[in-house]
Design a protein around this motif. Sequence first.
Motif, PDB file in Angstrom:
ATOM      1  N   PRO A 126      12.196  41.366  66.120  1.00  0.00           N
ATOM      2  CA  PRO A 126      11.543  39.973  65.514  1.00  0.00           C
ATOM      3  C   PRO A 126      11.462  38.931  66.251  1.00  0.00           C
ATOM      4  O   PRO A 126      10.497  38.024  66.359  1.00  0.00           O
ATOM      5  CB  PRO A 126      12.352  39.918  64.315  1.00  0.00           C
ATOM      6  CG  PRO A 126      13.027  41.071  63.964  1.00  0.00           C
ATOM      7  CD  PRO A 126      13.142  41.686  65.514  1.00  0.00           C
ATOM      8  N   PRO A 129       8.000  40.306  69.675  1.00  0.00           N
ATOM      9  CA  PRO A 129       6.868  40.833  69.134  1.00  0.00           C
ATOM     10  C   PRO A 129       6.580  41.886  70.158  1.00  0.00           C
ATOM     11  O   PRO A 129       5.788  42.634  69.886  1.00  0.00           O
ATOM     12  CB  PRO A 129       6.018  39.748  68.715  1.00  0.00           C
ATOM     13  CG  PRO A 129       6.842  38.405  68.666  1.00  0.00           C
ATOM     14  CD  PRO A 129       7.644  38.563  69.628  1.00  0.00           C
ATOM     15  N   GLU A 133       5.517  45.491  69.263  1.00  0.00           N
ATOM     16  CA  GLU A 133       4.107  45.955  69.622  1.00  0.00           C
ATOM     17  C   GLU A 133       3.845  47.340  70.318  1.00  0.00           C
ATOM     18  O   GLU A 133       3.277  48.344  69.930  1.00  0.00           O
ATOM     19  CB  GLU A 133       3.280  44.912  70.143  1.00  0.00           C
ATOM     20  CG  GLU A 133       1.551  45.087  70.050  1.00  0.00           C
ATOM     21  CD  GLU A 133       1.339  45.948  71.266  1.00  0.00           C
ATOM     22  OE1 GLU A 133       0.471  46.969  71.065  1.00  0.00           O
ATOM     23  OE2 GLU A 133       1.856  46.069  72.063  1.00  0.00           O
TER      24      GLU A 133
END
Length: 215
Positions: A126, A129, A133
């Motif tokens: 978190p 990112p 991804e």
Amino acid sequence: MTEGSSVSRDAPARVRRKDDRPGEIIAAGLAVFGEHGFERARMEDVARRAGVAKGTVFRYFPTKEALFEAALISRISPVFDGLAAMVERPDASARELLGNALDAIYAQIARPELSALMRAIIAEGPRFPAILESYHRLSISRGQAVLARIVERGIESGEMRRGAVADLPMIIMAPAIMTLIWQATFGLVQPVPPERFKAAHLELLDGLLARPAGP
């Protein structure tokens, strides 16, 4: 002549060493990510463990995110390359394909470095990112495509029945994800061999298989 022969003998060794360097850096990165997590991992620690200069690490991997993605690729991509080829076998049943997919996935789950990567993704994703991804693109999305293809073939052949699970094939891997999380978090407190998780997983999959109508 003798001097020239010596140079020609030494050159292949130097080339091999240079060719091996990215893999050695990736292996060092896996170890450092496993020990320190993503945020606290330092490229100088990776360089030290790999036995190279810090500048050499940045020559191959300009950012820590790039090194993390390379680590994912080295451990995950070969698995999904094999699964993507396997799922197109015309002679394989859907149940056989699911079993083979689970064999490949649970073999990876048993590797300690994958648990280390998962700890980093769960705990720090978190806040970073880019690593979420990368994992989604390299693992989750490819796994979803493989599962969707298996379910599609199973429904076409009559081996699987339509329903909520077939509409959301990713749910088929829920026990494997639980296994990863368990190994990465509670494995030291309550160790459970991945083979037991896999056996239970296969048993749960029976609910997806088509059954003949009752009397």
